[in-house]
Design a protein around this motif. Structure first.
Motif, PDB file in Angstrom:
ATOM      1  N   ASP A 194     -32.558 -40.321 -21.053  1.00 24.07           N
ATOM      2  CA  ASP A 194     -32.798 -39.150 -22.268  1.00 24.07           C
ATOM      3  C   ASP A 194     -33.975 -39.646 -23.244  1.00 24.07           C
ATOM      4  O   ASP A 194     -34.150 -38.824 -23.907  1.00 24.07           O
ATOM      5  N   GLY A 195     -34.304 -40.704 -22.854  1.00 21.80           N
ATOM      6  CA  GLY A 195     -35.209 -41.095 -23.810  1.00 21.80           C
ATOM      7  C   GLY A 195     -35.272 -41.831 -25.149  1.00 21.80           C
ATOM      8  O   GLY A 195     -35.884 -41.825 -26.046  1.00 21.80           O
ATOM      9  N   HIS A 196     -34.113 -42.519 -25.203  1.00 23.71           N
ATOM     10  CA  HIS A 196     -33.448 -43.125 -26.529  1.00 23.71           C
ATOM     11  C   HIS A 196     -33.390 -44.590 -26.135  1.00 23.71           C
ATOM     12  O   HIS A 196     -32.827 -45.093 -25.230  1.00 23.71           O
ATOM     13  N   MET A 197     -33.776 -45.447 -27.284  1.00 23.52           N
ATOM     14  CA  MET A 197     -33.732 -46.994 -26.944  1.00 23.52           C
ATOM     15  C   MET A 197     -32.419 -47.465 -26.930  1.00 23.52           C
ATOM     16  O   MET A 197     -31.546 -47.014 -27.917  1.00 23.52           O
ATOM     17  N   LEU A 198     -32.056 -48.346 -25.879  1.00 24.29           N
ATOM     18  CA  LEU A 198     -30.784 -48.874 -25.949  1.00 24.29           C
ATOM     19  C   LEU A 198     -31.193 -50.442 -25.457  1.00 24.29           C
ATOM     20  O   LEU A 198     -31.423 -50.409 -24.099  1.00 24.29           O
ATOM     21  N   ILE A 199     -30.816 -51.178 -26.270  1.00 32.02           N
ATOM     22  CA  ILE A 199     -31.245 -52.734 -25.940  1.00 32.02           C
ATOM     23  C   ILE A 199     -29.884 -53.649 -26.088  1.00 32.02           C
ATOM     24  O   ILE A 199     -29.153 -53.348 -27.279  1.00 32.02           O
ATOM     25  N   VAL A 200     -29.446 -54.135 -25.213  1.00 35.36           N
ATOM     26  CA  VAL A 200     -28.449 -55.327 -25.268  1.00 35.36           C
ATOM     27  C   VAL A 200     -29.195 -56.498 -26.103  1.00 35.36           C
ATOM     28  O   VAL A 200     -29.733 -57.266 -25.333  1.00 35.36           O
ATOM     29  N   ALA A 201     -28.797 -56.917 -27.061  1.00 35.77           N
ATOM     30  CA  ALA A 201     -29.150 -58.086 -27.822  1.00 35.77           C
ATOM     31  C   ALA A 201     -28.496 -59.490 -27.623  1.00 35.77           C
ATOM     32  O   ALA A 201     -27.330 -59.623 -27.749  1.00 35.77           O
ATOM     33  N   ALA A 202     -29.153 -60.310 -27.116  1.00 34.97           N
ATOM     34  CA  ALA A 202     -28.589 -61.741 -26.492  1.00 34.97           C
ATOM     35  C   ALA A 202     -29.526 -62.842 -26.834  1.00 34.97           C
ATOM     36  O   ALA A 202     -29.404 -63.762 -26.177  1.00 34.97           O
ATOM     37  N   ASP A 203     -30.318 -62.751 -27.815  1.00 38.34           N
ATOM     38  CA  ASP A 203     -31.465 -63.729 -27.985  1.00 38.34           C
ATOM     39  C   ASP A 203     -30.669 -64.874 -28.978  1.00 38.34           C
ATOM     40  O   ASP A 203     -31.276 -65.834 -29.322  1.00 38.34           O
ATOM     41  N   GLN A 204     -29.490 -64.524 -29.607  1.00 36.21           N
ATOM     42  CA  GLN A 204     -28.850 -65.409 -30.553  1.00 36.21           C
ATOM     43  C   GLN A 204     -28.692 -66.937 -29.794  1.00 36.21           C
ATOM     44  O   GLN A 204     -28.382 -66.791 -28.639  1.00 36.21           O
TER      45      GLN A 204
ATOM     46  N   ALA B 230     -27.673 -51.812 -18.864  1.00 33.87           N
ATOM     47  CA  ALA B 230     -28.283 -51.132 -19.833  1.00 33.87           C
ATOM     48  C   ALA B 230     -29.892 -51.103 -19.523  1.00 33.87           C
ATOM     49  O   ALA B 230     -30.211 -51.755 -18.461  1.00 33.87           O
ATOM     50  N   PRO B 231     -30.663 -50.363 -20.174  1.00 24.67           N
ATOM     51  CA  PRO B 231     -31.946 -50.256 -19.770  1.00 24.67           C
ATOM     52  C   PRO B 231     -32.715 -51.511 -20.155  1.00 24.67           C
ATOM     53  O   PRO B 231     -33.723 -51.670 -19.607  1.00 24.67           O
ATOM     54  N   ALA B 232     -32.289 -52.254 -21.237  1.00 25.69           N
ATOM     55  CA  ALA B 232     -32.950 -53.430 -21.533  1.00 25.69           C
ATOM     56  C   ALA B 232     -32.064 -54.372 -22.133  1.00 25.69           C
ATOM     57  O   ALA B 232     -30.988 -54.275 -22.626  1.00 25.69           O
ATOM     58  N   ILE B 233     -32.730 -55.763 -22.137  1.00 21.71           N
ATOM     59  CA  ILE B 233     -31.780 -56.987 -22.618  1.00 21.71           C
ATOM     60  C   ILE B 233     -32.745 -57.813 -23.457  1.00 21.71           C
ATOM     61  O   ILE B 233     -34.033 -58.017 -23.098  1.00 21.71           O
ATOM     62  N   LEU B 234     -32.540 -58.116 -24.626  1.00 20.15           N
ATOM     63  CA  LEU B 234     -32.998 -59.031 -25.486  1.00 20.15           C
ATOM     64  C   LEU B 234     -32.871 -60.524 -25.421  1.00 20.15           C
ATOM     65  O   LEU B 234     -31.356 -60.811 -25.466  1.00 20.15           O
ATOM     66  N   LEU B 235     -33.625 -61.349 -24.910  1.00 13.96           N
ATOM     67  CA  LEU B 235     -33.173 -62.699 -24.836  1.00 13.96           C
ATOM     68  C   LEU B 235     -34.439 -63.688 -25.554  1.00 13.96           C
ATOM     69  O   LEU B 235     -35.345 -63.136 -26.063  1.00 13.96           O
TER      70      LEU B 235
END
Length: 295
Positions: free
Chosen positions: A19-29, A67-72
């Motif tokens: 639907d065009g909305h950002m969704l990122i799982v943050a796991a860079d900690q 999810a659409p994306a992961i932050l690492l």
């Protein structure tokens, strides 16, 4: 609005829901993730780099691949998670350039880059998008400040690399500033920080929830068409869901969630990790997806 290039539009699409909305799982900690692993036999500080890398890999397998994306981070998680085929082909990779911790100069906080890490080096690790954190106090920092110049410089470097940059901002309480004084300024600091970053060329923002529907609308106005996503800042999942719903209803473009999803779903034991991530964190991610899409 700071216009996106064609490459950047494709990158934004890759970190967004259908639907065009950002969704990122943050796991860079790094240290923060260790601290969430409560059952390590010798305490969280004794968790090795290799053990933490396995935790991150399982977090990708059982949570972020939905999810659409992961932050690492580029230090512990990469390039193994890409090279070992852990990351799903339909999950975009966002890589953080910021090192753990901060330095304080003349009472103001500054983040540091991971040594040797550049837009080019994370591209070689498989990054689809870059992320950098800056601490900001826009009541003390203007367009000529160190933080503003750092934002401009990295925006330029990522432009040259063809890499979309997410500018993450965290405001903070100054030494000697009372809780009441900081609380009274908080919404203005988030709003004015967004305006400063946009003036420095930011094209995507990751921001603290500014506290209300009215303040969220002010952030949207300050962003001048630049998409912004809400970060979870360690609040519990139920609180974050309500913050996201309010922010999205007032112009936010999505959410980037870390600890609100997984802080009570990690274990040093792989079987227990899978159970917690699949049974507890994943349903939260699905609820968050509904919230960012306004359902």
């Amino acid at each position: 609005m700071n216009a996106l290039t064609t490459l950047e539009r494709r990158a934004l699409q890759s970190i967004s829901t259908p639907d065009g909305h950002m969704l990122i799982v943050a796991a860079d900690q790094r240290n923060g993730m260790k601290a969430a692993i409560k059952d390590a036999p010798n305490g969280s500080d004794a968790i090795s780099r290799e053990e933490l890398a396995e935790v991150k890999a399982d977090l990708v397998r059982h949570l972020a691949n939905h999810a659409p994306a992961i932050l690492l981070d580029p230090e512990v998680a990469l390039p193994q998670i890409v090279d070992d085929g852990v990351l799903a082909r339909d999950t975009a990779l966002v890589v953080g350039l910021d090192a753990s911790g901060a330095e304080t100069v003349d009472g103001l906080k500054y983040t540091r880059f991971v040594p040797g890490v550049t837009p080019h080096s994370i591209r070689e690790q498989g990054a689809d998008v870059a992320k950098m954190l800056w601490y900001t106090r826009p009541d003390k920092q203007d367009a000529d400040s160190r933080v503003a110049q750092e934002i401009r410089d990295l925006v330029t470097a990522c432009d040259e690399e063809g890499l979309l940059l997410i500018v993450e901002l965290l405001t903070y309480q100054l030494d000697g500033e009372s809780d009441e004084e900081y609380k009274a300024k908080f919404a203005d600091l988030v709003v004015d920080g967004a305006a400063l970053a946009v003036a420095c060329g930011a094209k995507i923002l990751k921001l603290q929830y500014p506290g209300s529907a009215e303040a969220s609308a002010r952030v949207t106005e300050a962003a001048q068409g630049v998409p912004w996503a809400v970060l979870s800042a360690g609040v519990d999942h139920e609180t974050f869901i309500e913050q996201v719903r309010t922010a999205v209803a007032n112009g936010a473009s999505g959410a980037m969630a870390g600890r609100s999803l997984w802080k009570d779903s990690l274990s040093i034991d792989a079987d227990r990790r899978e159970e917690l991530l699949s049974g507890r964190a994943l349903p939260r991610l699905r609820e968050l997806a509904d919230a960012v899409d306004g359902r």
